[in-house]
Design a protein around this motif. Structure first.
Motif, mmCIF file in Angstrom:
data_model
loop_
_atom_site.group_PDB
_atom_site.id
_atom_site.type_symbol
_atom_site.label_atom_id
_atom_site.label_comp_id
_atom_site.label_asym_id
_atom_site.label_seq_id
_atom_site.Cartn_x
_atom_site.Cartn_y
_atom_site.Cartn_z
ATOM 1 N N VAL A 1 -19.249 -50.942 -58.676
ATOM 2 C CA VAL A 1 -19.985 -52.179 -58.913
ATOM 3 C C VAL A 1 -21.472 -51.889 -59.012
ATOM 4 N N TYR B 1 -17.794 -45.958 -48.985
ATOM 5 C CA TYR B 1 -18.748 -46.491 -49.964
ATOM 6 C C TYR B 1 -19.801 -45.421 -50.251
ATOM 7 N N ARG C 1 -19.841 -58.885 -54.993
ATOM 8 C CA ARG C 1 -21.182 -59.266 -54.536
ATOM 9 C C ARG C 1 -21.143 -60.593 -53.797
ATOM 10 N N LEU D 1 -22.366 -56.752 -50.188
ATOM 11 C CA LEU D 1 -21.103 -56.604 -50.903
ATOM 12 C C LEU D 1 -19.934 -56.827 -49.953
ATOM 13 N N GLY E 1 -15.977 -54.671 -52.794
ATOM 14 C CA GLY E 1 -17.281 -54.483 -53.424
ATOM 15 C C GLY E 1 -17.820 -55.701 -54.146
ATOM 16 N N SER F 1 -25.318 -52.042 -58.038
ATOM 17 C CA SER F 1 -26.013 -52.115 -56.752
ATOM 18 C C SER F 1 -26.894 -53.345 -56.659
#
Length: 322
Positions: free
Chosen positions: A117, A94, A156, A149, A154, A119
């Motif tokens: 994605v 990541y 949310r 995440l 990733g 943040s």
């Protein structure tokens, strides 16, 4: 969190502010990892088992073979990479793009991007992978937003508005996440199951905490602060245990050396280019060495097999040891 008693504080500070011993000699930059990529490294992460060092910079992530120092791959990322985290068991890495407010999820073997994605805030910097929860936490420094995440893709899973200027976070594997707040000189304590705040812990007399590591076995948190102090905290009562006066200014990271299952040293690069090395004999930390002009102090990582630290900065990635 319970406040620290005045008597306890006085005793601890009296011990912490005793004259420091003479600096131990021997630590130095042994080599420099070269790169044909533009910009200097801003984030580092080590996968000791796979013998890989990941270095985030403007425009991407470079990957090095730890044993021979050669660059073995690059992942192109739009923006300035400010934070890295690895989940080797998931084959995932990541990276935050600070100026794009995004997080890139990538495959550790192919170095291909799996997903990009949002943040969930502005100026995402440090990342923390919580293996037990299967979550990656994003510290959005400018907006004060903590975002969770799904580590696999990733997606949310939630967010929490903590405010302040969020920096490095550390999970304890017991359902708690500790997040450094550079602007308010404290640690936020977060319940990872509910993603709710449980309170805060002061890092006084430290100022501007940017980095921390969690010794889960001994229940100690070591916090690197910007005013030449490392603060040791007991997370259970939320009390300070010790203060170590360091030499450098502007803490830029912290990495642990274990030998085995016991924390023996901490490496802390500083914005002034120095590297402070703190030894932790019998849970009593003290400054062992301060190495000047190592790299510029933007990030640090440690390899358990070689016993060497990697320090990034304007002068490249320096391999530091004895």
């Amino acid at each position: 969190m319970k406040p620290i008693s005045l008597a306890l504080t006085s005793l601890l500070l009296a011990a912490a502010w005793m004259p420091a011993p003479a600096m131990a000699q021997g630590y130095k930059a042994l080599s420099t990892l070269g790169s044909d990529s533009p910009g200097s490294a801003q984030a580092l992460a080590v996968d000791s088992k796979a013998r890989r060092l990941y270095a985030g910079r403007q425009g991407g992530v470079d990957v090095y073979d730890i044993d021979n120092g050669q660059k073995v791959g690059t992942l192109a990322i739009e923006g300035n990479v400010g934070g890295l985290a690895l989940a080797p068991d998931l084959r995932r890495g990541y990276a935050t793009a600070v100026d794009r407010a995004t997080v890139v999820v990538f495959d550790l073997e192919s170095l291909a991007a799996v997903n990009t994605v949002s943040s969930g805030g502005s100026e995402p910097r440090e990342l923390e992978f919580d293996a037990k929860a299967g979550v990656v936490y994003v510290s959005n420094a400018k907006s004060g937003q903590l975002v969770a995440l799904d580590a696999r893709n990733g997606a949310r899973k939630g967010s929490l508005a903590l405010g302040g200027r969020l920096r490095q976070a550390s999970a304890d594997g017991r359902g708690h996440l500790f997040v450094a707040d550079e602007a308010r000189d404290l640690l936020h304590v977060v319940d990872t199951a509910s993603l709710k705040s449980l309170g805060t812990i002061s890092v006084w007399p430290g100022k501007a905490p940017t980095a921390l590591v969690n010794d889960v076995k001994e229940r100690r948190i070591y916090v690197a602060t910007g005013n030449s102090k490392m603060i040791v905290v007991d997370p259970d009562p939320g009390q300070m245990l010790n203060v170590v006066n360091t030499e450098g200014t502007g803490a830029a990271g912290i990495a642990i050396q274990y030998a085995p299952a016991r924390l023996v040293r901490l490496y802390m690069p500083n914005a002034d280019g120095s590297l402070d090395v703190v030894q932790n004999a019998k849970l009593t930390p003290s400054l062992e060495a301060s190495v000047p002009k190592v790299a510029g102090g933007t990030a640090v990582a440690f390899d358990e097999k070689t016993g060497r630290a990697f320090v990034a900065g304007a002068n490249g990635i320096q391999v530091v040891g004895k």
